[in-house]
Write a protein that holds these residues in place. Structure first.
Motif, mmCIF file in Angstrom:
data_model
loop_
_atom_site.group_PDB
_atom_site.id
_atom_site.type_symbol
_atom_site.label_atom_id
_atom_site.label_comp_id
_atom_site.label_asym_id
_atom_site.label_seq_id
_atom_site.Cartn_x
_atom_site.Cartn_y
_atom_site.Cartn_z
ATOM 1 N N VAL A 190 -0.889 12.657 0.733
ATOM 2 C CA VAL A 190 -0.858 11.202 0.859
ATOM 3 C C VAL A 190 -1.685 10.753 2.061
ATOM 4 O O VAL A 190 -2.417 9.748 1.993
ATOM 5 C CB VAL A 190 0.598 10.706 0.975
ATOM 6 N N TYR A 194 -4.913 8.051 2.397
ATOM 7 C CA TYR A 194 -5.034 6.987 3.399
ATOM 8 C C TYR A 194 -6.317 7.151 4.209
ATOM 9 O O TYR A 194 -7.023 6.164 4.477
ATOM 10 C CB TYR A 194 -3.826 7.020 4.330
ATOM 11 N N GLY A 278 5.581 9.808 -3.177
ATOM 12 C CA GLY A 278 5.808 8.854 -2.098
ATOM 13 C C GLY A 278 7.180 9.010 -1.473
ATOM 14 O O GLY A 278 7.329 8.855 -0.252
ATOM 15 N N THR A 281 7.128 12.124 0.811
ATOM 16 C CA THR A 281 6.277 11.904 1.986
ATOM 17 C C THR A 281 6.958 11.001 3.002
ATOM 18 O O THR A 281 6.936 11.275 4.201
ATOM 19 C CB THR A 281 4.937 11.275 1.550
ATOM 20 N N HIS A 282 7.568 9.924 2.535
ATOM 21 C CA HIS A 282 8.183 8.964 3.447
ATOM 22 C C HIS A 282 9.317 9.603 4.250
ATOM 23 O O HIS A 282 9.342 9.519 5.492
ATOM 24 C CB HIS A 282 8.708 7.768 2.663
ATOM 25 N N ARG A 318 10.645 -0.005 2.047
ATOM 26 C CA ARG A 318 9.884 0.617 3.139
ATOM 27 C C ARG A 318 9.249 1.944 2.726
ATOM 28 O O ARG A 318 8.235 2.345 3.288
ATOM 29 C CB ARG A 318 10.806 0.832 4.350
ATOM 30 N N SER A 319 9.831 2.626 1.762
ATOM 31 C CA SER A 319 9.293 3.931 1.384
ATOM 32 C C SER A 319 8.125 3.834 0.417
ATOM 33 O O SER A 319 7.228 4.684 0.437
ATOM 34 C CB SER A 319 10.404 4.792 0.762
ATOM 35 N N HIS A 320 8.091 2.785 -0.435
ATOM 36 C CA HIS A 320 7.060 2.696 -1.461
ATOM 37 C C HIS A 320 6.321 1.364 -1.477
ATOM 38 O O HIS A 320 5.089 1.342 -1.542
ATOM 39 C CB HIS A 320 7.675 2.927 -2.852
ATOM 40 N N LYS A 323 3.869 0.597 1.510
ATOM 41 C CA LYS A 323 2.712 1.504 1.443
ATOM 42 C C LYS A 323 1.840 1.190 0.219
ATOM 43 O O LYS A 323 0.602 1.300 0.279
ATOM 44 C CB LYS A 323 3.198 2.949 1.411
ATOM 45 N N GLU A 326 -0.238 -1.792 1.047
ATOM 46 C CA GLU A 326 -1.298 -1.406 1.983
ATOM 47 C C GLU A 326 -2.474 -0.770 1.253
ATOM 48 O O GLU A 326 -3.645 -1.082 1.538
ATOM 49 C CB GLU A 326 -0.735 -0.435 3.027
ATOM 50 N N VAL A 327 -2.179 0.098 0.288
ATOM 51 C CA VAL A 327 -3.246 0.717 -0.499
ATOM 52 C C VAL A 327 -3.994 -0.336 -1.312
ATOM 53 O O VAL A 327 -5.236 -0.312 -1.407
ATOM 54 C CB VAL A 327 -2.656 1.808 -1.426
ATOM 55 N N TRP A 360 3.769 3.264 -7.267
ATOM 56 C CA TRP A 360 4.714 3.023 -6.173
ATOM 57 C C TRP A 360 5.349 1.639 -6.258
ATOM 58 O O TRP A 360 6.497 1.451 -5.857
ATOM 59 C CB TRP A 360 4.010 3.188 -4.824
#
Length: 606
Positions: A190, A194, A278, A281-282, A318-320, A323, A326-327, A360
């Motif tokens: 991941v 980024y 995801g 990773t989080h 917050r976990s998915h 993010k 943001e992507v 996500w």
């Protein structure tokens, strides 16, 4: 036997005498201390998610553990129905560990304990025990979050350090690959996405990417395009499916393996596993940064029911979701300002990233039973708005109030090192504003820092306007009329100022959208830094303003996710397609009948 939702079969129980005799058999230099047993996951036919978990678990408890035990000799205890040599373990530190934080994954520490004390862990295929896996997405996510957090604590534990010191090179590599290394490599995967996207955004905003592409075209240098196309081939993930296909072939035969694999693709297994990426990773990354992983009870019951929108948002925000957005922002920046060799070039470079972001953002609602039923969508929206607007207080839980939930989401940031790490990570959100303001038509060719400074002044004015419009009504009881006059005047002045700027300067309508694209990440970066330094912000007296801004962001993110879900629920065939896709035929028919019997009552549970 050890814990878990397990069901032993009568014919398998008759083999226990043979299994216990293995303690006296020859299994190498040392006698066995833990007898490993394979499992049969019997919940795979409930739904598509249960099938995915069944296949994932089946590959690990058959081929995986078989190879780990022999020849790698590095199998541990994973909470499976293993049989322990009780005398060996209670005389060497016991089976369970004392700490509920470091030893959150208590099962594998029993394997660590046995291996460090010269034990021998074997695996036996002639006996199996039934096991039920999680069948709902929320159950699966909570379970995987617990395991990922436990692996983060294992990285910090002395047991893993000692194993790394004492194992030979080959066993150490096998141990790394089958324990903490898997989660570490998942996190690196991941982070690589980024790094790639932020690199492309930098090339787009700085203009370096365009100059490289133009020069390559002039010199007829196709090496860069060939490298990027090769990267796209690997991004598809073709080779990651090979082990699963081989596992199916080994267990079912070639033709059945192909049918099973194609069926999983039609059931959107790729979206599920991308979403799980995801999750792991989080929680693994957060545990590495802050520690403090906690046990999360999943229940592992037969839970196939509709999950409310607010509950999904609380669990995955917050976990998915953050993010994922943001992507999406990075991909939009690259689309708007990057040099693309046509639509095909952009699609080839970004399709895998778009797929990850969409997975996500929408997987929790795609795999939610009756997630596209219009009545339930309307009810979910009412529930979500009530939760979002309800003010917290003493004794109010996160399930009841957004404010209480937001405070709970910040509990893990406790240490000075954690606050500094969060601050450093949040600095990446300021890249958007710094790059985009120099691309506006308003500033022309001016590249001085004055332009960047003026953008911060504009942002400060917007924050002041937001504070004026969200001023607490309870505080302003005595001057309601004055407050509404100030709000109306501020609104008119803002509209007039924007109209004058568009008419008298080079500010264009696309520039306004570009400013939104620049200021939204900056505001989130400021919000994240303020949340990391919560005690100081509270002393300064700015915490209520920060909380109001955070509520606005959560409301905006929730609406951006909810609108496509609500739009899809307008079409009845979407819900029918989802039901047939997710569940087996018997359950789908029962679900359709229950919806008919429910009539217009949206509160009827599945």
């Amino acid at each position: 036997m050890r814990r878990g939702f397990k069901d032993n079969y009568f014919e398998e129980a008759l083999k226990m005498r043979n299994l216990l005799e293995e303690f006296g058999s020859d299994h190498g230099i040392r006698p066995p201390t833990i007898l490993g047993v394979r499992e049969h996951v019997f919940t795979g036919s409930v739904s598509s998610l249960a099938s995915f978990m069944s296949n994932q678990e089946g590959s690990f408890v058959t081929m995986g553990q078989r190879v780990l035990a022999n020849p790698l000799k590095i199998r541990m205890h994973y909470g499976h129905p293993d049989v322990f040599d009780r005398v060996f373990h209670i005389t060497r530190g016991g089976i369970s560990k004392a700490s509920r934080v470091i030893n959150i994954s208590e099962d594998i520490f029993a394997g660590f304990n046995s291996t460090l004390r010269q034990g021998n862990i074997t695996h036996h295929e002639y006996i199996q025990v039934g096991k039920g896996r999680d069948v709902g997405l929320n159950q699966i996510a909570v379970f995987e979050g617990k395991v990922a957090g436990g692996n983060g604590e294992q990285v910090l534990s002395r047991d893993v350090y000692r194993l790394g010191q004492l194992l030979d090179f080959f066993r150490m590599m096998s141990f790394y690959y089958t324990s903490v290394g898997y989660y570490f490599c998942t996190m690196l995967t991941v982070l690589t996405v980024y790094a790639f996207l932020y690199g492309k955004a930098y090339l787009a905003l700085s203009g370096v990417g365009e100059s490289i592409e133009v020069r390559a075209q002039i010199l007829e240098n196709t090496a860069l395009s060939a490298a990027l196309n090769t990267q796209f081939l690997f991004q598809i993930g073709i080779f990651t499916a090979v082990p699963m296909i081989l596992g199916f072939i080994l267990e079912q035969g070639f033709l059945k393996a192909i049918v099973s694999f194609v069926t999983m693709q039609f059931q959107l297994c790729t979206i599920f596993f991308t979403f799980s990426l995801g999750t792991r990773t989080h929680y693994f990354g957060r545990t590495i940064l802050h520690g403090g992983a906690g046990y999360k009870a999943t229940g592992r019951g037969f839970v196939v029911r509709h999950i409310k929108f607010a509950e999904n948002y609380r669990l995955y925000s917050r976990s998915h979701f953050v993010k994922g957005f943001e992507v999406v922002l990075l991909l939009i920046v690259y689309l708007a300002y990057g040099y693309n060799d046509g639509a095909i070039g952009y699609i080839l470079l970004s399709i895998s990233s778009w797929f990850m972001a969409i997975s996500w953002l929408f997987a929790p609602y795609l795999f939610n039973p009756s997630g596209f039923e219009w009545q339930k969508v309307v009810e979910d929206f009412k529930d979500w708005t009530n939760w979002l607007l309800y003010r917290g207080g003493i004794g109010v839980k996160g399930e009841e109030s957004w404010e209480a939930w937001w405070d709970e989401e910040l509990i893990h940031i406790r240490t000075l090192g954690g606050r500094i790490a969060e601050t450093i990570l949040s600095l990446r959100f300021f890249i958007f504003q710094y790059g985009i303001v120099y691309k506006l038509h308003l500033q022309g060719s001016d590249t001085s820092l004055t332009v960047y400074g003026l953008s911060w002044i504009v942002l400060a004015v917007l924050i002041i306007l937001f504070k004026v419009f969200t001023f607490s009504q309870k505080i302003s009881v005595n001057f309601q009329l004055l407050l509404r006059f100030i709000q109306g005047l501020s609104f008119l002045l803002a509209i007039a100022g924007l109209a004058v700027a568009v008419a008298l300067t080079n500010l264009s309508i696309p520039d306004i959208f570009a400013c939104i694209l620049a200021f939204v990440p900056t505001g989130w970066g400021l919000l994240s830094i303020a949340a990391a330094w919560k005690p100081i912000v509270k002393k300064v007296g700015l915490w209520k303003s920060i909380r109001s801004l955070a509520r606005l962001y959560d409301a905006g993110m929730g609406m951006l996710i909810f609108i496509p879900v609500a739009f899809s629920s307008w079409f009845p065939f979407v819900s029918t397609f989802q039901t047939r896709l997710m569940f087996n035929q018997a359950f789908s028919r029962g679900l359709e009948i229950s919806l008919i019997l429910a009539g217009n009552n949206p509160n009827t549970e599945l």
